[in-house]
Motif scaffolding. Structure first.
Motif, PDB file in Angstrom:
ATOM      1  N   VAL A 236       0.836  -1.205   0.000  1.00 49.28           N
ATOM      2  CA  VAL A 236       0.000   0.000   0.000  1.00 49.28           C
ATOM      3  C   VAL A 236       0.870   1.254   0.000  1.00 49.28           C
ATOM      4  CG1 VAL A 236      -1.621   1.368   1.365  1.00 49.28           C
ATOM      5  CG2 VAL A 236      -2.020  -1.069   1.048  1.00 49.28           C
ATOM      6  N   ILE A 237       1.873   1.278   0.868  1.00 53.57           N
ATOM      7  CA  ILE A 237       2.767   2.439   0.922  1.00 53.57           C
ATOM      8  C   ILE A 237       3.467   2.630  -0.420  1.00 53.57           C
ATOM      9  CG2 ILE A 237       4.907   3.313   1.939  1.00 53.57           C
ATOM     10  CD1 ILE A 237       4.007   2.151   4.603  1.00 53.57           C
ATOM     11  N   GLY A 238       3.884   1.522  -1.032  1.00 56.27           N
ATOM     12  CA  GLY A 238       4.542   1.617  -2.330  1.00 56.27           C
ATOM     13  C   GLY A 238       3.637   2.192  -3.404  1.00 56.27           C
ATOM     14  N   LEU A 239       2.386   1.737  -3.424  1.00 52.97           N
ATOM     15  CA  LEU A 239       1.451   2.246  -4.430  1.00 52.97           C
ATOM     16  C   LEU A 239       1.156   3.728  -4.208  1.00 52.97           C
ATOM     17  CD1 LEU A 239      -1.038  -0.763  -4.666  1.00 52.97           C
ATOM     18  CD2 LEU A 239       0.888  -0.209  -6.161  1.00 52.97           C
ATOM     19  N   LEU A 240       1.087   4.150  -2.936  1.00 57.70           N
ATOM     20  CA  LEU A 240       0.869   5.569  -2.642  1.00 57.70           C
ATOM     21  C   LEU A 240       2.071   6.411  -3.084  1.00 57.70           C
ATOM     22  CD1 LEU A 240      -0.819   5.355   0.893  1.00 57.70           C
ATOM     23  CD2 LEU A 240      -1.912   5.854  -1.311  1.00 57.70           C
ATOM     24  N   ILE A 241       3.273   5.884  -2.842  1.00 59.03           N
ATOM     25  CA  ILE A 241       4.473   6.591  -3.291  1.00 59.03           C
ATOM     26  C   ILE A 241       4.452   6.751  -4.809  1.00 59.03           C
ATOM     27  CG2 ILE A 241       6.988   6.398  -3.527  1.00 59.03           C
ATOM     28  CD1 ILE A 241       7.045   5.056  -0.794  1.00 59.03           C
ATOM     29  N   GLY A 242       3.970   5.723  -5.492  1.00 63.19           N
ATOM     30  CA  GLY A 242       3.932   5.756  -6.950  1.00 63.19           C
ATOM     31  C   GLY A 242       3.013   6.812  -7.517  1.00 63.19           C
ATOM     32  N   HIS A 243       2.066   7.301  -6.717  1.00 62.65           N
ATOM     33  CA  HIS A 243       1.138   8.320  -7.201  1.00 62.65           C
ATOM     34  C   HIS A 243       1.665   9.745  -7.008  1.00 62.65           C
ATOM     35  CE1 HIS A 243      -1.766   4.991  -7.261  1.00 62.65           C
ATOM     36  NE2 HIS A 243      -2.480   5.755  -8.063  1.00 62.65           N
ATOM     37  N   LEU A 244       2.818   9.871  -6.343  1.00 64.30           N
ATOM     38  CA  LEU A 244       3.379  11.208  -6.134  1.00 64.30           C
ATOM     39  C   LEU A 244       3.968  11.731  -7.439  1.00 64.30           C
ATOM     40  CD1 LEU A 244       5.184  10.678  -2.695  1.00 64.30           C
ATOM     41  CD2 LEU A 244       2.941  11.709  -3.113  1.00 64.30           C
ATOM     42  N   ASN A 245       3.795  13.008  -7.702  1.00 64.44           N
ATOM     43  CA  ASN A 245       4.313  13.649  -8.911  1.00 64.44           C
ATOM     44  C   ASN A 245       5.361  14.693  -8.538  1.00 64.44           C
ATOM     45  OD1 ASN A 245       2.611  12.255 -10.715  1.00 64.44           O
ATOM     46  ND2 ASN A 245       0.937  13.690 -10.297  1.00 64.44           N
ATOM     47  N   PHE A 246       6.400  14.766  -9.347  1.00 63.38           N
ATOM     48  CA  PHE A 246       7.447  15.756  -9.144  1.00 63.38           C
ATOM     49  C   PHE A 246       7.647  16.527 -10.445  1.00 63.38           C
ATOM     50  CE2 PHE A 246       8.246  12.044  -6.535  1.00 63.38           C
ATOM     51  CZ  PHE A 246       8.385  12.598  -5.265  1.00 63.38           C
ATOM     52  N   LYS A 247       7.738  17.829 -10.347  1.00 66.07           N
ATOM     53  CA  LYS A 247       7.940  18.645 -11.536  1.00 66.07           C
ATOM     54  C   LYS A 247       9.358  19.192 -11.568  1.00 66.07           C
ATOM     55  CE  LYS A 247       3.306  20.092 -12.865  1.00 66.07           C
ATOM     56  NZ  LYS A 247       2.458  21.226 -13.263  1.00 66.07           N
ATOM     57  N   VAL A 248      10.029  18.950 -12.696  1.00 64.42           N
ATOM     58  CA  VAL A 248      11.356  19.505 -12.938  1.00 64.42           C
ATOM     59  C   VAL A 248      11.235  20.386 -14.182  1.00 64.42           C
ATOM     60  CG1 VAL A 248      13.774  19.015 -13.413  1.00 64.42           C
ATOM     61  CG2 VAL A 248      12.442  17.455 -11.945  1.00 64.42           C
ATOM     62  N   GLY A 249      11.056  21.683 -13.965  1.00 64.80           N
ATOM     63  CA  GLY A 249      10.768  22.574 -15.085  1.00 64.80           C
ATOM     64  C   GLY A 249       9.410  22.241 -15.668  1.00 64.80           C
ATOM     65  N   ALA A 250       9.402  21.982 -16.971  1.00 67.30           N
ATOM     66  CA  ALA A 250       8.142  21.632 -17.632  1.00 67.30           C
ATOM     67  C   ALA A 250       7.891  20.132 -17.618  1.00 67.30           C
ATOM     68  CB  ALA A 250       8.164  22.133 -19.083  1.00 67.30           C
ATOM     69  N   LEU A 251       8.870  19.361 -17.099  1.00 66.84           N
ATOM     70  CA  LEU A 251       8.766  17.900 -17.111  1.00 66.84           C
ATOM     71  C   LEU A 251       8.145  17.410 -15.813  1.00 66.84           C
ATOM     72  CD1 LEU A 251       9.504  15.347 -18.740  1.00 66.84           C
ATOM     73  CD2 LEU A 251      11.684  15.313 -17.500  1.00 66.84           C
ATOM     74  N   GLU A 252       7.122  16.571 -15.920  1.00 68.89           N
ATOM     75  CA  GLU A 252       6.464  15.991 -14.750  1.00 68.89           C
ATOM     76  C   GLU A 252       6.927  14.554 -14.579  1.00 68.89           C
ATOM     77  OE1 GLU A 252       1.952  14.897 -13.303  1.00 68.89           O
ATOM     78  OE2 GLU A 252       2.292  16.765 -14.404  1.00 68.89           O
ATOM     79  N   LEU A 253       7.519  14.250 -13.439  1.00 64.65           N
ATOM     80  CA  LEU A 253       8.081  12.930 -13.174  1.00 64.65           C
ATOM     81  C   LEU A 253       7.278  12.208 -12.096  1.00 64.65           C
ATOM     82  CD1 LEU A 253      11.892  13.829 -13.064  1.00 64.65           C
ATOM     83  CD2 LEU A 253      10.586  12.956 -15.007  1.00 64.65           C
ATOM     84  N   THR A 254       7.157  10.898 -12.244  1.00 66.29           N
ATOM     85  CA  THR A 254       6.502  10.076 -11.230  1.00 66.29           C
ATOM     86  C   THR A 254       7.076   8.672 -11.300  1.00 66.29           C
ATOM     87  OG1 THR A 254       4.404   9.187 -10.433  1.00 66.29           O
ATOM     88  CG2 THR A 254       4.628   9.500 -12.816  1.00 66.29           C
ATOM     89  N   LEU A 255       7.186   8.020 -10.155  1.00 67.78           N
ATOM     90  CA  LEU A 255       7.699   6.652 -10.121  1.00 67.78           C
ATOM     91  C   LEU A 255       6.694   5.663 -10.684  1.00 67.78           C
ATOM     92  CD1 LEU A 255       9.411   6.534  -6.608  1.00 67.78           C
ATOM     93  CD2 LEU A 255      10.544   6.382  -8.823  1.00 67.78           C
TER      94      LEU A 255
END
Length: 572
Positions: A401-420
C-alpha cells in the motif's frame, strides 16, 4: 471484485469454450509456458517467463483477455517481492562502494544509447522500443513500469493499447536472442578473447580464497564436515591450542580419551603421545591434518558430539568487508574452536564459504558447531533467522500500500512531470521493507520460498495478461520489422557486455571468473550465471554476480519510464 473478464469478439471462440475461459487460459499459459521454458538449446534454457509469453501470444489469437485489475495486482506483488528480497544487498552495496556497481551503470548507459540509435534509424515506436530494451537486457520488470508510463501519455486509448501490445511482441522477439547472446558471450566468447581456461582460472581462484586442492564443491555424496579419531603420536607434548592454531583453526580436537577416561578439552590441554584425539572439521582439513597424528582408530559409539546448525543475518559492522578467516581473529580462543561457517547465501544465491570469501551486510551465514558456541556466535554476528516459514501479511499489505501511494506522487522539474508510478513505488517500498526485515528478522517475515513464489507467480501472471492482450497484433509487428528486432536484440545484449569485459579485465584487473559473474549480474540473467557455474566447475562466479544483480535488478525496472520518455521524444 471481479478481476477477470472475457472478450468474445471472434466467432471462432465459440468452438473452444474451455480454452477461452480466462481462468483456464491463465493457468494454461503458466503450465505450458514453464514446460516450454524447460527446453534447452545447447547451454541455453528459454525460461518459464518467456515460455509463458509465447503461449499467451498464441492463446491471445482467440480473443481471451485478463482484466487490468488482476494484471496490476500481479505486477505489484512481483515488484514488491523483487524489492524486498533485493533490499539488504542493495543498500549494503551502495554503502560498500560501487567498484562492481559501475558495471550496472555501464549496462544502463550503453543500452539507452543503443536504443536511441535504433529508434532514430529504424523509426521504432514507443512500445517496440520498450520491448527491445526489456528483451535485450532480459529484464521482464521493465515491461510493467514502462506499460504504466505509456498509460499516462496524452494519447487515445486505442493507441495506448496498441503500444502496450507492441511491448510484449518486441520483448518476445528479442528476449530469446538476447539471452542466447549473453550466455554464449560470457561462457565461450569472453574466455577466448581473454585467452583463459575458465575452469582452470576458477579452480586457482578458489585455492587463493582458501579452498584445498581436493575440496571440489562439485563432488557429491561426501560430507562437508567429518569427525575422526587418531592417536596423538607426534602431536603429544603440544597443547591443543598450539596444534589447532598451526592448522589455522580449520580443525578442532573436541575430546581426548586417556586410558579409559574421556576428557573435555581446552586450548591449554596438553596432549600425550598415547592419547586418542577426536578431531572434527572440514573433510579436506581433517584429511590434511592426519599426517600429524599417529594411527587412526575407530570412533567409539558413546563419544558422539551434540552439534547444531543455525542461520544468522550478518549485522555486525566490524565484519562487513572482511574475509571469513578474519572473523576468527575477532573472536576469543574458545569461540574459534569448533565453530564453522558451512554456508553463505546472498540474494538467494549460495556463494563459496571459503576462508577468503568477503562478507557483506545482510549475508545469511549458516553456523555449524556445538550448540552453546553457535548460539553465542549468532548473537555477536547478527540476528538469528526465526524458526518457521510464515508470511507476515500485515507487513506485506502495509508495504504494498505504501509503495502504491508513493507511486502516485508527482514531481515537476521545469516543464517535465516525473513520477515513479505504481511499479517504481512498490519497488522502493519493497527495498525499504526488506532492509527493515533484515534489521529485525522476527518481524515482517517473508520466507525465501514465499518471496520467490511472489516474484515468479506475480511476474508470470502479469506477462500472461500482457501476452493475451497482444496476441492479435503480434503477427503485424513481426511482418513490419522482420529480422531487425532479433538482430538488434543480440547487439544491444552483447555490446554492453563487451565494454564491461574490457573495463573489468584491462582497467580494473578483476579476476576472470568473478568478472564474468559481474557481467551476468549486470544483465540480471540467472540462466547466464547457471551456465557460468557449470562451465567454471565451482560457484566462484556467483561472488561477482550478486553485487551487480542487486543493483541492476533495481535500476533497470526504474528505467521503464525513462525509456518511454526517450522513445516519445525521438519517435515524434
Amino acid at each position: 471484485m471481479i478481476f477477470i473478464s472475457v472478450d468474445l469478439e471472434h466467432d471462432r471462440t465459440n468452438s473452444m469454450p474451455l480454452l477461452i475461459d480466462p481462468v483456464i487460459a491463465l493457468f494454461i499459459c503458466l503450465g505450458l509456458g514453464y514446460l516450454l521454458g524447460k527446453l534447452k538449446v545447447g547451454p541455453v534454457q528459454l525460461g518459464g517467463i518467456c515460455g509463458t509469453l509465447f503461449v499467451a501470444l498464441a492463446l491471445g489469437q482467440f480473443g481471451v483477455r485478463i482484466s487490468t485489475d488482476l494484471k496490476n495486482t500481479a505486477f505489484a506483488l512481483f515488484i514488491y517481492g523483487l524489492g524486498f528480497t533485493a533490499g539488504p544487498q542493495f543498500f549494503a552495496n551502495i554503502r560498500g562502494g560501487w567498484r562492481y556497481g559501475i558495471f550496472s551503470i555501464i549496462e544502463i548507459v550503453c543500452v539507452l544509447m543503443l536504443l536511441a540509435l535504433s529508434i532514430v534509424i529504424f523509426r521504432l515506436d514507443i512500445g517496440t522500443a520498450v520491448g527491445l530494451f526489456a528483451g535485450s537486457a532480459t529484464e521482464s520488470a521493465v515491461i510493467g513500469t514502462a506499460s504504466e508510463a505509456i498509460s499516462r501519455l496524452a494519447l487515445n486509448n486505442d493507441t495506448i493499447v496498441q503500444l502496450q501490445a507492441n511491448i510484449a511482441t518486441a520483448y518476445s522477439l528479442t528476449y530469446l536472442f538476447g539471452l542466447v547472446s549473453i550466455v554464449v558471450f560470457t561462457t565461450q566468447i569472453a574466455p577466448l578473447i581473454l585467452k583463459v581456461d575458465l575452469r582452470k582460472e576458477a579452480q586457482e581462484l578458489a585455492r587463493k580464497l582458501g579452498s584445498a586442492d581436493d575440496d571440489d564443491d562439485q563432488i557429491e555424496g561426501l560430507p562437508v564436515f567429518v569427525g575422526r579419531a587418531f592417536r596423538a603420536g607426534s602431536v603429544g607434548g603440544h597443547t591443543i591450542g598450539e596444534f589447532e592454531k598451526s592448522r589455522n583453526w580449520a580443525v578442532t580436537i573436541e575430546r581426548v580419551q586417556r586410558g579409559d577416561e574421556l576428557l573435555e578439552t581446552s586450548v591449554e590441554f596438553m596432549l600425550k603421545p598415547d592419547d586418542i584425539a577426536f578431531v572434527r572439521g572440514r573433510r579436506n582439513a581433517v584429511i590434511a591434518a592426519r599426517d600429524r597424528f599417529g594411527d587412526e582408530v575407530p570412533v567409539p559409539q558413546d563419544t558422539s558430539f551434540a552439534l547444531t546448525s543455525r542461520d544468522v543475518v550478518l549485522m555486525r559492522k566490524e565484519a562487513f568487508g572482511r574475509q571469513i578467516r578474519q572473523l576468527r581473529q575477532m573472536a576469543g580462543p574458545e569461540m574459534q574452536r569448533g565453530l564453522f561457517i558451512s554456508g553463505v547465501r546472498r540474494m538467494g544465491q549460495s556463494i563459496p564459504a571459503l576462508s577468503g570469501t568477503i562478507l557483506q551486510q545482510g549475508d545469511i551465514l549458516t553456523l555449524y558447531g556445538p550448540d552453546q558456541v553457535v548460539a553465542q556466535a549468532a548473537g555477536e554476528l547478527g540476528k538469528p533467522l526465526p524458526p518457521g516459514d510464515k508470511t507476515d501479511f500485515m507487513f506485506l499489505g502495509l508495504g504494498v500500500v505504501i509503495g502504491l501511494l508513493i507511486g502516485h506522487l508527482n514531481f515537476k522539474v521545469g516543464a517535465l512531470e516525473l513520477t515513479l508510478g505504481s511499479g517504481g513505488g512498490a519497488l522502493i517500498a519493497g527495498l525499504v521493507f526488506g532492509w527493515l526485515n533484515m534489521r529485525s528478522p522476527s518481524r515482517g517475515g517473508l520466507p525465501a520460498a514465499a518471496g520467490e513464489f511472489a516474484k515468479d507467480f506475480g511476474l508470470a501472471a502479469f506477462i500472461a495478461a500482457i501476452g493475451l492482450s497482444a496476441g492479435p497484433d503480434a503477427i503485424k509487428l513481426v511482418k513490419q520489422y522482420g529480422l531487425i528486432l532479433p538482430v538488434l536484440g543480440m547487439l544491444v545484449s552483447v555490446l554492453p557486455a563487451a565494454l564491461s569485459l574490457f573495463v573489468g579485465s584491462k582497467l580494473m584487473k578483476i579476476e576472470t571468473p568473478i568478472l564474468l559473474g559481474v557481467i551476468a549480474g549486470q544483465h540480471c540473467s540467472t540462466p547466464t550465471i547457471s551456465s557460468l557455474v557449470s562451465r567454471a566447475g565451482n560457484s566462484i562466479p556467483v561472488i561477482g554476480y550478486t553485487v551487480t544483480y542487486a543493483i541492476s535488478n533495481v535500476l533497470l525496472p526504474l528505467m521503464g519510464p525513462v525509456v518511454v520518455a526517450l522513445a516519445a521524444t525521438l519517435s515524434y
